[in-house]
Structures are given as C-alpha cells and as structure tokens.
Design a protein around this motif. Structure first.
Motif, PDB file in Angstrom:
ATOM      1  N   PRO A  66       0.812  -1.223   0.000  1.00  0.00           N
ATOM      2  CA  PRO A  66       0.000   0.000   0.000  1.00  0.00           C
ATOM      3  C   PRO A  66       0.846   1.273   0.000  1.00  0.00           C
ATOM      4  CG  PRO A  66      -0.862  -1.554   1.602  1.00  0.00           C
ATOM      5  CD  PRO A  66       0.370  -2.171   1.026  1.00  0.00           C
ATOM      6  N   VAL A 121      -1.135   4.457  -2.006  1.00  0.00           N
ATOM      7  CA  VAL A 121      -2.393   4.474  -1.245  1.00  0.00           C
ATOM      8  C   VAL A 121      -2.188   5.231   0.067  1.00  0.00           C
ATOM      9  CG1 VAL A 121      -4.281   3.094  -0.351  1.00  0.00           C
ATOM     10  CG2 VAL A 121      -2.869   2.195  -2.166  1.00  0.00           C
ATOM     11  N   SER A 122      -1.106   4.889   0.765  1.00  0.00           N
ATOM     12  CA  SER A 122      -0.868   5.519   2.068  1.00  0.00           C
ATOM     13  C   SER A 122      -0.652   7.021   1.912  1.00  0.00           C
ATOM     14  CB  SER A 122       0.365   4.906   2.735  1.00  0.00           C
ATOM     15  OG  SER A 122       0.258   3.519   2.758  1.00  0.00           O
ATOM     16  N   GLY A 155      -3.831   8.811   1.233  1.00  0.00           N
ATOM     17  CA  GLY A 155      -4.594   8.910   2.468  1.00  0.00           C
ATOM     18  C   GLY A 155      -4.050  10.000   3.360  1.00  0.00           C
ATOM     19  N   GLY A 184      -6.752   7.890  -0.550  1.00  0.00           N
ATOM     20  CA  GLY A 184      -6.140   6.610  -0.898  1.00  0.00           C
ATOM     21  C   GLY A 184      -6.752   6.040  -2.165  1.00  0.00           C
ATOM     22  N   ASN A 203      -5.594   7.834  -5.405  1.00  0.00           N
ATOM     23  CA  ASN A 203      -4.254   7.404  -5.819  1.00  0.00           C
ATOM     24  C   ASN A 203      -4.246   5.987  -6.374  1.00  0.00           C
ATOM     25  OD1 ASN A 203      -2.996   9.762  -5.346  1.00  0.00           O
ATOM     26  ND2 ASN A 203      -1.591   8.994  -3.799  1.00  0.00           N
ATOM     27  N   THR A 251       3.394   9.406  -4.891  1.00  0.00           N
ATOM     28  CA  THR A 251       3.858   9.607  -3.508  1.00  0.00           C
ATOM     29  C   THR A 251       4.600  10.931  -3.396  1.00  0.00           C
ATOM     30  OG1 THR A 251       4.041   7.226  -3.249  1.00  0.00           O
ATOM     31  CG2 THR A 251       5.193   8.573  -1.635  1.00  0.00           C
ATOM     32  N   SER A 281       2.118  13.715  -3.623  1.00  0.00           N
ATOM     33  CA  SER A 281       1.337  13.831  -2.397  1.00  0.00           C
ATOM     34  C   SER A 281       2.137  14.509  -1.301  1.00  0.00           C
ATOM     35  CB  SER A 281       0.890  12.446  -1.923  1.00  0.00           C
ATOM     36  OG  SER A 281       0.135  11.820  -2.917  1.00  0.00           O
ATOM     37  N   ALA A 298      -8.265   0.606  -0.131  1.00  0.00           N
ATOM     38  CA  ALA A 298      -8.112   2.043   0.084  1.00  0.00           C
ATOM     39  C   ALA A 298      -8.801   2.450   1.381  1.00  0.00           C
ATOM     40  CB  ALA A 298      -8.690   2.812  -1.093  1.00  0.00           C
ATOM     41  N   VAL A 340      -6.672   1.028   4.419  1.00  0.00           N
ATOM     42  CA  VAL A 340      -5.398   1.732   4.590  1.00  0.00           C
ATOM     43  C   VAL A 340      -5.640   3.203   4.923  1.00  0.00           C
ATOM     44  CG1 VAL A 340      -3.264   2.417   3.443  1.00  0.00           C
ATOM     45  CG2 VAL A 340      -4.173   0.133   3.102  1.00  0.00           C
ATOM     46  N   GLY A 341      -6.604   3.825   4.225  1.00  0.00           N
ATOM     47  CA  GLY A 341      -6.906   5.235   4.485  1.00  0.00           C
ATOM     48  C   GLY A 341      -7.307   5.453   5.934  1.00  0.00           C
ATOM     49  N   THR A 384       1.356   7.290   8.526  1.00  0.00           N
ATOM     50  CA  THR A 384       1.721   6.199   7.614  1.00  0.00           C
ATOM     51  C   THR A 384       2.684   5.236   8.298  1.00  0.00           C
ATOM     52  OG1 THR A 384       3.337   7.708   6.733  1.00  0.00           O
ATOM     53  CG2 THR A 384       1.415   7.313   5.382  1.00  0.00           C
TER      54      THR A 384
END
Lengths: 269, 353
Positions: free
Chosen positions: B103, B108-109, B112, B146, B149, B176, B179, B264, B267-268, B276
């Motif tokens: 993730p 994803v992280s 989020g 998340g 992405n 990443t 973000s 998502a 993890v979100g 994270t």
C-alpha cells in the motif's frame, strides 16, 4: 451450437477478423488453421468472450454472448489460452482445482483425480507449478480446463483450445489429443488452434482455414485439407497424401532449397 | 484420496490460523501488562474478566484506568491497523499479481495522508463536513485520498488487460512524491491551530488511541477486511491471469473494484488514525506465503492475524525501548521492514516461480 455470425473486429481501423461466420457443433472437433497474423487468436478470443465484437453476433446454444454473465459462460465453455503464468508459489493440485471453483461442493468429486490421471499430472500434484517444465505446465493447465467441463451435463458445452500441445513431446501430443477427442462423447464441441497439420488432419472432424482475417475455406477435414487449399492458405508448398477415406492423412513440406520428388505446381512469389 | 488430500490441507490451514490467532491474543495480553506503568499479568486478566462480569482477583483503581482507558484501546487499534495493512497488502499483491506491491509503494498511504492533512488544515473552513460525518470525517477523507491514488496508479499501469509492474511502481513513486509536495503546500498555508493539529496527527501513531477511534476502526477496518477475505477464491483464480479468471467464471472487474475500494478504505482509515506505517503490508503476506503456501484462503486471513501481531509487537517495542519516552512506531516497522525488502529484491526471481 456455438455460432459466430458475420463477426468483425478492428484494431486501429485495420480489420483483424473480417466478416467471419463459423459454427461449432457439440460432438465434433474443429481445427482453426492459418499462418501467423491470420487473426486466429483474435477470433478465438471473440468466441471465448474475452473480446466483444462491434459487429456481428456470437451465440452459445442460441444465447447471445453479450447477455451472459462470466459465471453463466463458464458453465457453457472452458478455455485454454496459449500461455498462463503463475506468480505465486501454488501447488499443481491447487492450480488444477481452480477449474472446479464454480462447483458448490465442499469436497470435490473424483473429477480432479480422474482428470489428473488422464493428463499424466497426478504424480506432479504436490510440486510447485513454477518448477515444472513447459510441457508439464501445459498438461497441468489442460487438466485445470478439463475439470471445468468434465462432469456430464444435459446441455451442449464447448471447449476452446489455443495451441494446447505446442510444448509437448510427440507421444504426449497424441495422448492429449486422444483425451480431448474423447470429450466429444460428452456432448462437447471442441475448437482447437493447431500448428501441426498432421495432428490437425488426423484428430479433427472439421477445419477452418483463416487468412488475413477472413475464412477462405471451411468444412469436413478431408474436403478442406487438400494440398491446393493449404498451399493457398500458407503460401508454401505442402503435400497431402492419403490412401483412402478412412486411412490416415500425411501432410508434409520441405525446406525451399531441397529437391522434392513430389509433383507440386507451387511457385514461390 | 482427493477428499483426504483436500481435507488435510484445510486442517493444516485451520491449524496455522488458530496458532496465529492464539499468538495474537497472547501478545495482546502480554502487551497490556507491560509498559511505563506495569500491571501484573494476573491483574490484567482479572480486569478484563471483570468487564465481562466475572469477578476474580484483586487490582487497584489506577491499574483499571490505565488498562481500560489507555492501554486496551491502544492495543486494539494497533491490532486493527496492523491487520488491515496486512490483508490489504496481501489482496493488492494478489490483484496486481506481483509480490512487490505494498500500500505504501503504490501511493495508497500517501494519498490517504494527503487527504488527512487537507482535512486537518482546511476542514475547519467547511463545518458542514464535520456536521455530516462527525468523527468519521477524517477517516473517510483519508479513504477518498487513498482511493484516488490507487485508481490513478491502476489506470496508468494498465493497458490491454495487463498490469505493467515497472509503470505501476513508477506511478506509485510519482504520486507519492506529488502527495508529499502537496502535504508541504497545505502546511505552508495552514494557520497556527491547524499546524498544531497536524503535528499532533503526524506524531500521533498508536499512542493517540481512544475508544472512539477503536469503534470507528472496528467498523471501517474490520468490516472491509472481512469483505476482502471473502474474495479468496477469486484472487486464487486471478493468480493465473485476468483472462484465465474470466474463463473460469470470475467477474474480474467486480473483484478489482472490491479489492481496490476496500484496500483504500482499510489503509486510508489506518493512516488517518496512526500516520503512515510502512512495510507491514509488504512483509506479512510474504512470510505467510513462504511458510505456509499461496492459497489466498490462508494468505488473506493469515496476513490479517500476522499483521495484527506485528504491529502490536512493534508498538510494544516502541513504548518500552526508550521508556518512559516513546518511539514513533513507523521507525520500528521500517527498521524491520527495509532489510526484508532488500532481501526480497535480491531473491525476487526465486520467489516468483
């Protein structure tokens, strides 16, 4: 009956499959022959439902393919693609049992064992799929595909095979095609793409010759697989010999610089 | 014969899962009694039993308060977040058919985290959001980030029904980086109060646990995780390839969306609560696969349990190594995870077969 009517498929406005109509009857085996780039695989994928054609119609037992859910389609036909890779360390038996994922039973019937013994994969069952040789992998994949349609059902079903024996040795090829041929008695119609013309001529009931996306000839094997048709299809001198309507058919060809005693009237372009 | 084979395989899987589950519970109880304020084992168990209405043993009021108000929610949160990271890592690896997916690696992280920061910094200007979702606002915002992405990465890396792994990782790296740049930008525009909130969140790790967070985590991590677990047959079929799975009757598109959305979400929500935490989603599924096999029935549930163990253990280390101070939990997981990742890169050929 599995029926394709006037199907058409373009990539970048170039027709790959052009106005093709074929049908597959349960209880018969049809081979799809043609040179590289003839559109065999695309036609195969249109019939399996992987691709949907913009024009024309594919029907399974009269039902249009676009209206069938993946699950319903999987009850009607099984498909063996050319190459399948496995990312994770699955055992052979786990791969084969994936073919039964639609069956509701908690424990599988004897299907898995029967199929694996028939395809000579039973002794590989505890090995990791990734460690097998090319021919063994192909037999395991075939076993998985056969599991999907092995149990006898009342309605006609179909088996689509894209070069199912390409990595096998000659003995395995004959053995596997023999097993595939026996499926005809289970009310199953078979379509196979084969490159070995001898195997095609001696195991199939019908042949479809495909060139540049169109069917140039289709019908019973002995009418279609003549030297003249095959030469036109592959643009190469090919000799076909047989001793009678029930005797085996021999298909042969030679390297272009070799002298041949065969009388072919083929001219290289 | 085949029945016996399948039966013994199931027995083996159930045994592995029971052992992992038992280990998780034992680690949790152990974790409850250790810390800056130590509570004897027997007392910790007595306090828990008392909550179930069984009176036994003796313990002080202070012990009860520390255990129930501070330590118990913290351990539960670590277990839920760790389990969520583990299972979403396993499911994403299965979906992308690649053992390097994690993730954190595919953005994803970070997505989020970006949306969590956006909410922390600008959320006060949109009171209707908090009015509508209450304490769910932050986790839901992080989920949206998340999701954006993971969908972007998926679209970029996918063509002709195949996922190109180098494109996938490049897209993940790019998103990443973007973000984190946007997080910096958001902080640049933040006011004093928002910066304080952000600092609190970014250092928050599991220490900020309270019962309210645990309730949200139960709902938004455990439920989607169960939904992912139900996909085990489909993920097994997908291991052969998307086309093959379709041939066997899997509605591939539907499975993809379930796994992407639920991962998502899991993890979100985790990121919104703990910041994270890297590498859990990468290591855990591998350990399960290497030790017990690749069947997703085992890998998904096992990854949840082992992820829960790992994060509970990491949290235990985080708050005991430099007692009475605390180390951010992300440091611990990265120290364990990075060497493992390097080992994985070196051995990737062997693992792929």
């Amino acid at each position: 009956m599995l029926e394709a009517k006037n199907i058409h498929f373009c990539i970048n406005n170039k027709p790959i499959v052009d106005q093709v109509s074929i049908h597959l009857k349960p209880g018969e085996m049809t081979v799809l022959l043609g040179p590289n780039g003839a559109g065999k695989s695309t036609l195969f994928r249109l019939l399996s439902g992987e691709l949907l054609c913009k024009q024309g119609m594919v029907r399974y037992n009269g039902l249009p393919i676009s209206g069938l859910k993946p699950k319903e389609l999987a009850h009607l036909r099984a498909v063996m693609p050319q190459h399948s890779t496995m990312t994770f360390p699955f055992q052979v038996i786990e791969v084969v049992m994936l073919g039964l994922m639609l069956s509701k039973k908690k424990y599988p019937s004897n299907t898995v064992e029967e199929v694996m013994k028939a395809t000579h994969t039973w002794e590989l069952k505890n090995q990791l799929y990734g460690n097998l040789s090319g021919g063994e992998k192909q037999r395991v994949q075939l076993a998985r595909v056969l599991c999907q349609i092995w149990e006898i059902k009342s309605f006609p079903r179909y088996l689509l095979l894209d070069e199912p024996t390409s990595s096998m040795d000659i003995a395995q090829q004959h053995h596997i095609l023999e097993i595939i041929g026996q499926l005809k008695h289970r009310n199953i119609g078979i379509l196979a793409i084969l490159h070995d013309l001898n195997l095609a001529a001696n195991y199939a009931d019908n042949a479809v010759l495909l060139k540049n996306g169109t069917v140039i000839k289709q019908g019973p094997i002995r009418e279609v697989m003549t030297a003249e048709n095959l030469q036109r299809n592959f643009d190469y001198p090919i000799h076909v010999e047989t001793d009678g309507p029930a005797a085996p058919i021999y298909v042969s060809s030679l390297a272009p610089n070799k002298k041949s005693s065969y009388t072919t009237n083929f001219k290289f372009a | 014969m085949i029945q016996n084979l399948v039966y013994s395989k199931m027995q083996h899987q159930n045994l592995v899962l029971s052992i992992l589950g038992l280990g998780m519970v034992m680690l949790a109880v152990f974790s409850l009694s250790i810390g800056a304020f130590s509570i004897p084992f027997s007392n910790a168990i007595s306090i828990l039993l008392q909550q179930l209405g069984i009176v036994s043993g003796s313990y002080t009021v202070q012990e009860t308060n520390v255990l129930l108000q501070i330590r118990f929610p913290r351990v539960l949160l670590a277990m839920l977040v760790g389990g969520g990271l583990g299972i979403s890592g396993a499911a994403l690896q299965g979906l992308f058919r690649n053992p390097l997916v994690e993730p954190g690696l595919i953005g994803v992280s970070s997505g989020g985290a970006l949306f969590a920061v956006i909410f922390i910094v600008f959320g006060a200007s949109f009171p209707w959001i908090t009015g509508l979702f209450g304490s769910f606002s932050l986790p839901l915002f992080a989920f949206v980030g998340g999701l954006i992405n993971v969908l972007l990465v998926y679209k970029m890396a996918n063509y002709g029904g195949k996922t190109d792994i180098s494109l996938l990782i490049l897209a993940g790296v790019a998103l990443t980086a973007l973000s984190s740049a946007l997080i910096g930008l958001a902080i640049f525009y933040a006011d004093e109060a928002a910066i304080r909130n952000f600092t609190f969140w970014s250092l928050g790790d599991v220490g900020g646990a309270n019962w309210n967070k645990v309730k949200i985590a139960f709902l938004l991590i455990l439920a989607p995780s169960c939904w992912i677990m139900l996909q085990y047959r489909n993920l097994n079929a997908l291991a052969l390839g998307e086309n093959e799975a379709f041939h066997m009757g899997v509605n591939v598109q539907k499975v993809k969306y379930i796994v992407l959305f639920m991962s998502a979400l899991v993890v979100g929500v985790g990121v919104s609560m703990t910041g994270t935490i890297g590498f859990v989603g990468l290591i855990v599924p591998h350990l399960i696969r290497l030790s017990f096999g690749a069947d997703h029935r085992l890998v998904l549930s096992g990854a949840f349990l082992l992820g829960a163990c790992l994060l509970t253990g990491a949290d235990l280390l985080a708050r005991t190594l430099v007692m009475p101070a605390e180390m951010p939990i992300g440091i611990i997981t990265a120290i364990i995870g990075s060497p493992f990742f390097i080992w994985l890169i070196i051995n990737v050929k062997k693992i792929r077969t």
